[in-house]
Design a protein around this motif. Structure first.
Motif, PDB file in Angstrom:
ATOM      1  N   LYS A 127       0.833  -1.211   0.000  1.00 14.48           N
ATOM      2  CA  LYS A 127       0.000   0.000   0.000  1.00 14.48           C
ATOM      3  C   LYS A 127       0.863   1.254   0.000  1.00 14.48           C
ATOM      4  CE  LYS A 127      -3.820   2.172   2.511  1.00 14.48           C
ATOM      5  NZ  LYS A 127      -4.712   2.072   3.704  1.00 14.48           N
ATOM      6  N   ASP A 128       1.922   1.262   0.812  1.00 11.39           N
ATOM      7  CA  ASP A 128       2.798   2.441   0.891  1.00 11.39           C
ATOM      8  C   ASP A 128       3.527   2.671  -0.431  1.00 11.39           C
ATOM      9  OD1 ASP A 128       1.995   2.730   3.506  1.00 11.39           O
ATOM     10  OD2 ASP A 128       3.780   1.778   4.357  1.00 11.39           O
ATOM     11  N   LEU A 129       4.046   1.595  -1.026  1.00  8.71           N
ATOM     12  CA  LEU A 129       4.782   1.730  -2.282  1.00  8.71           C
ATOM     13  C   LEU A 129       3.861   2.157  -3.413  1.00  8.71           C
ATOM     14  CD1 LEU A 129       7.470   1.464  -3.722  1.00  8.71           C
ATOM     15  CD2 LEU A 129       7.015  -0.969  -4.049  1.00  8.71           C
ATOM     16  N   ARG A 130       2.650   1.620  -3.439  1.00  7.12           N
ATOM     17  CA  ARG A 130       1.691   1.986  -4.482  1.00  7.12           C
ATOM     18  C   ARG A 130       1.297   3.461  -4.352  1.00  7.12           C
ATOM     19  NH1 ARG A 130      -3.892   2.139  -5.413  1.00  7.12           N
ATOM     20  NH2 ARG A 130      -4.500   1.476  -7.511  1.00  7.12           N
ATOM     21  N   ALA A 131       1.193   3.944  -3.120  1.00  9.55           N
ATOM     22  CA  ALA A 131       0.837   5.351  -2.901  1.00  9.55           C
ATOM     23  C   ALA A 131       1.915   6.282  -3.460  1.00  9.55           C
ATOM     24  CB  ALA A 131       0.637   5.612  -1.412  1.00  9.55           C
ATOM     25  N   VAL A 132       3.172   5.834  -3.426  1.00  8.16           N
ATOM     26  CA  VAL A 132       4.262   6.637  -3.971  1.00  8.16           C
ATOM     27  C   VAL A 132       4.252   6.602  -5.499  1.00  8.16           C
ATOM     28  CG1 VAL A 132       6.775   6.865  -4.118  1.00  8.16           C
ATOM     29  CG2 VAL A 132       5.697   6.310  -1.932  1.00  8.16           C
ATOM     30  N   LEU A 133       3.965   5.417  -6.071  1.00  6.08           N
ATOM     31  CA  LEU A 133       4.049   5.247  -7.515  1.00  6.08           C
ATOM     32  C   LEU A 133       2.838   5.779  -8.274  1.00  6.08           C
ATOM     33  CD1 LEU A 133       5.525   1.619  -7.717  1.00  6.08           C
ATOM     34  CD2 LEU A 133       6.723   3.766  -8.126  1.00  6.08           C
ATOM     35  N   SER A 134       1.652   5.684  -7.690  1.00  5.64           N
ATOM     36  CA  SER A 134       0.418   6.028  -8.411  1.00  5.64           C
ATOM     37  C   SER A 134       0.411   7.430  -9.017  1.00  5.64           C
ATOM     38  CB  SER A 134      -0.798   5.863  -7.486  1.00  5.64           C
ATOM     39  OG  SER A 134      -1.008   4.499  -7.187  1.00  5.64           O
ATOM     40  N   PRO A 135       0.875   8.470  -8.301  1.00  6.31           N
ATOM     41  CA  PRO A 135       0.835   9.821  -8.892  1.00  6.31           C
ATOM     42  C   PRO A 135       1.661   9.965 -10.161  1.00  6.31           C
ATOM     43  CG  PRO A 135       1.136   9.935  -6.502  1.00  6.31           C
ATOM     44  CD  PRO A 135       1.297   8.512  -6.884  1.00  6.31           C
ATOM     45  N   THR A 136       2.646   9.088 -10.371  1.00  6.97           N
ATOM     46  CA  THR A 136       3.488   9.211 -11.565  1.00  6.97           C
ATOM     47  C   THR A 136       2.760   8.771 -12.829  1.00  6.97           C
ATOM     48  OG1 THR A 136       4.427   6.993 -11.303  1.00  6.97           O
ATOM     49  CG2 THR A 136       5.545   8.801 -10.175  1.00  6.97           C
ATOM     50  N   PHE A 137       1.594   8.135 -12.678  1.00  7.97           N
ATOM     51  CA  PHE A 137       0.852   7.634 -13.835  1.00  7.97           C
ATOM     52  C   PHE A 137      -0.327   8.528 -14.203  1.00  7.97           C
ATOM     53  CE2 PHE A 137       3.068   3.868 -12.348  1.00  7.97           C
ATOM     54  CZ  PHE A 137       3.509   3.297 -13.524  1.00  7.97           C
ATOM     55  N   SER A 138      -0.316   9.758 -13.762  1.00  7.31           N
ATOM     56  CA  SER A 138      -1.378  10.684 -14.159  1.00  7.31           C
ATOM     57  C   SER A 138      -1.243  11.017 -15.645  1.00  7.31           C
ATOM     58  CB  SER A 138      -1.308  11.966 -13.314  1.00  7.31           C
ATOM     59  OG  SER A 138      -0.160  12.708 -13.659  1.00  7.31           O
ATOM     60  N   THR A 139      -2.349  11.394 -16.277  1.00  9.38           N
ATOM     61  CA  THR A 139      -2.342  11.705 -17.707  1.00  9.38           C
ATOM     62  C   THR A 139      -1.371  12.823 -18.037  1.00  9.38           C
ATOM     63  OG1 THR A 139      -4.665  11.035 -17.853  1.00  9.38           O
ATOM     64  CG2 THR A 139      -3.791  12.362 -19.656  1.00  9.38           C
ATOM     65  N   LYS A 141       1.373  13.778 -16.486  1.00 13.22           N
ATOM     66  CA  LYS A 141       2.782  13.388 -16.378  1.00 13.22           C
ATOM     67  C   LYS A 141       3.186  12.392 -17.456  1.00 13.22           C
ATOM     68  CE  LYS A 141       3.258  14.373 -11.442  1.00 13.22           C
ATOM     69  NZ  LYS A 141       3.576  13.824 -10.103  1.00 13.22           N
ATOM     70  N   ILE A 142       2.293  11.474 -17.781  1.00 14.97           N
ATOM     71  CA  ILE A 142       2.603  10.508 -18.841  1.00 14.97           C
ATOM     72  C   ILE A 142       2.767  11.222 -20.178  1.00 14.97           C
ATOM     73  CG2 ILE A 142       1.670   8.582 -20.176  1.00 14.97           C
ATOM     74  CD1 ILE A 142       2.743   7.734 -17.500  1.00 14.97           C
ATOM     75  N   ARG A 143       2.002  12.299 -20.382  1.00 14.62           N
ATOM     76  CA  ARG A 143       2.068  13.049 -21.639  1.00 14.62           C
ATOM     77  C   ARG A 143       3.451  13.666 -21.844  1.00 14.62           C
ATOM     78  NH1 ARG A 143      -2.195  16.334 -20.947  1.00 14.62           N
ATOM     79  NH2 ARG A 143      -3.647  14.792 -21.752  1.00 14.62           N
ATOM     80  N   ARG A 144       4.195  13.880 -20.776  1.00 15.89           N
ATOM     81  CA  ARG A 144       5.528  14.450 -20.881  1.00 15.89           C
ATOM     82  C   ARG A 144       6.490  13.533 -21.631  1.00 15.89           C
ATOM     83  NH1 ARG A 144       6.813  15.974 -14.717  1.00 15.89           N
ATOM     84  NH2 ARG A 144       8.947  15.770 -15.554  1.00 15.89           N
ATOM     85  N   MET A 145       6.148  12.269 -21.719  1.00 14.27           N
ATOM     86  CA  MET A 145       7.033  11.307 -22.383  1.00 14.27           C
ATOM     87  C   MET A 145       6.670  11.060 -23.844  1.00 14.27           C
ATOM     88  SD  MET A 145       7.649   8.547 -19.343  1.00 14.27           S
ATOM     89  CE  MET A 145       6.144   8.807 -18.441  1.00 14.27           C
ATOM     90  N   PHE A 146       5.694  11.791 -24.359  1.00 11.05           N
ATOM     91  CA  PHE A 146       5.292  11.610 -25.757  1.00 11.05           C
ATOM     92  C   PHE A 146       6.409  11.944 -26.753  1.00 11.05           C
ATOM     93  CE2 PHE A 146       0.348  11.706 -25.606  1.00 11.05           C
ATOM     94  CZ  PHE A 146       0.387  10.596 -24.780  1.00 11.05           C
ATOM     95  N   PRO A 147       7.143  13.045 -26.589  1.00 11.90           N
ATOM     96  CA  PRO A 147       8.169  13.399 -27.594  1.00 11.90           C
ATOM     97  C   PRO A 147       9.174  12.287 -27.888  1.00 11.90           C
ATOM     98  CG  PRO A 147       7.755  15.269 -26.168  1.00 11.90           C
ATOM     99  CD  PRO A 147       7.003  14.116 -25.573  1.00 11.90           C
ATOM    100  N   PRO A 148       9.793  11.644 -26.879  1.00 13.45           N
ATOM    101  CA  PRO A 148      10.730  10.562 -27.219  1.00 13.45           C
ATOM    102  C   PRO A 148      10.045   9.371 -27.888  1.00 13.45           C
ATOM    103  CG  PRO A 148      10.416  10.688 -24.836  1.00 13.45           C
ATOM    104  CD  PRO A 148       9.819  11.913 -25.425  1.00 13.45           C
ATOM    105  N   VAL A 149       8.782   9.101 -27.537  1.00 13.75           N
ATOM    106  CA  VAL A 149       8.051   8.006 -28.182  1.00 13.75           C
ATOM    107  C   VAL A 149       7.842   8.311 -29.657  1.00 13.75           C
ATOM    108  CG1 VAL A 149       5.895   6.705 -28.237  1.00 13.75           C
ATOM    109  CG2 VAL A 149       6.893   7.324 -26.039  1.00 13.75           C
ATOM    110  N   PHE A 150       7.491   9.565 -29.970  1.00 14.71           N
ATOM    111  CA  PHE A 150       7.308   9.964 -31.366  1.00 14.71           C
ATOM    112  C   PHE A 150       8.612   9.825 -32.150  1.00 14.71           C
ATOM    113  CE2 PHE A 150       3.693  12.990 -29.958  1.00 14.71           C
ATOM    114  CZ  PHE A 150       2.811  11.927 -29.962  1.00 14.71           C
ATOM    115  N   ASP A 151       9.727  10.230 -31.535  1.00 21.88           N
ATOM    116  CA  ASP A 151      11.027  10.135 -32.208  1.00 21.88           C
ATOM    117  C   ASP A 151      11.391   8.681 -32.505  1.00 21.88           C
ATOM    118  OD1 ASP A 151      11.296  12.873 -32.108  1.00 21.88           O
ATOM    119  OD2 ASP A 151      12.508  12.862 -30.271  1.00 21.88           O
TER     120      ASP A 151
END
Length: 289
Positions: A127-139, A141-151
């Motif tokens: 539960k503690d580890l998931r609470a730390v990781l979950s915010p990193t999967f928001s839309t 924040k994930i959108r910030r990684m689109f440029p390298p995926v496109f390249d």
């Protein structure tokens, strides 16, 4: 000699009866289940080095698709496979609080990276580890990684077109695997793997070696998952040797990020989440004092 044979027969019969009783778990509860082999259950199907696990599960699903669920055995451990979408929705959403622990799937060695993964944790640790990781999967924040995926996608297309000019066919499976490797390496760790432009880079070699299936690896996993105490008693290590390579690479990258280098990738998000969690924990401790 006769006494020896009698004792052996009694041991075999006792072991068979014990195995049969342990493999009667689902039948006694009215849950359909295919015939389980003594001691190993259905591991010969789900952990076979000669057949993909998902093909075996897919075949079982189509056998029992008219039932809401069916049962399997990982050794002596009963495993419930759910087919009904409504039940799955309850498990993943409404009743998720009752399904947080995945079970002791690993040997839980204190110095192991594999034991520290989210899927290996249970109860409050999970539960503690998931609470730390979950915010990193928001839309956002994930959108910030689109440029390298496109390249990398552009490189993927260029690589396919280049091969198509030389050969009448293109190995799309290999190309897709290299695309996935480059994407994960870039977005998660900020590493330029370049497997689409290089023949066999070191990172790909280590990844292929890590995921390579073999009879020895399968039996090692079976021992680790189903008899972790014996696994530890034999002095076996949970982390494969390739984990050491990825560990050293990851630690080097983390040191660079802590020194001020930023890429906006998933590793940056994880480090930000860890820092925020650390600050929250420190503030809570001061508040209690």
């Amino acid at each position: 000699m006769l006494v020896t044979w009698v004792v052996l027969v009694l041991l075999v019969v006792t072991a068979w009866l014990y195995s049969r009783r342990r493999h009667n778990y689902w039948a006694s509860r009215g849950v359909p289940s295919s015939l389980a082999l003594p001691f190993i259950g259905h591991l010969h199907q789900t952990m076979s080095p000669f057949k993909n696990r998902w093909l075996a599960l897919d075949k079982m699903y189509h056998t029992y698709k008219n039932s809401p669920c069916f049962g399997l055995y990982d050794g002596f451990s009963p495993v419930l496979m759910v087919c009904d979408p409504d039940i799955l929705k309850n498990v993943f959403v409404k009743d998720f609080a009752h399904f947080t622990s995945k079970g002791p799937l690993r040997a839980n060695q204190p110095d192991s990276y594999m034991s520290d993964m989210l899927g290996s944790k249970m109860g409050q640790e999970w539960k503690d580890l998931r609470a730390v990781l979950s915010p990193t999967f928001s839309t956002r924040k994930i959108r910030r990684m689109f440029p390298p995926v496109f390249d990398i996608a552009d490189t993927f297309v260029s690589s396919c077109l280049k091969d198509a000019k030389k050969n009448p066919s293109v190995n799309v499976k290999d190309k897709a695997g290299r695309f996935s490797m480059d994407t994960i390496a870039s977005c998660a760790f900020g590493i330029e793997c370049n497997s689409l432009t290089q023949e066999n880079p070191l990172l790909v070699q280590k990844a292929d070696s890590f995921f390579a299936a073999s009879s020895l690896l399968v039996w090692r996993l079976l021992l680790m998952r189903n008899w972790p105490r014996l696994f530890n008693a034999l002095g076996m290590k949970e982390d494969l040797k390739e984990v050491g390579f990825f560990r050293s690479v990851g630690e080097e990258i983390i040191r660079a990020r802590q020194a001020g280098e930023k890429r906006g990738d998933f590793l940056d998000l994880l480090l930000e989440a860890r820092a925020e969690d650390s600050n929250t924990t420190t503030a809570s401790a001061k508040h209690r004092d």
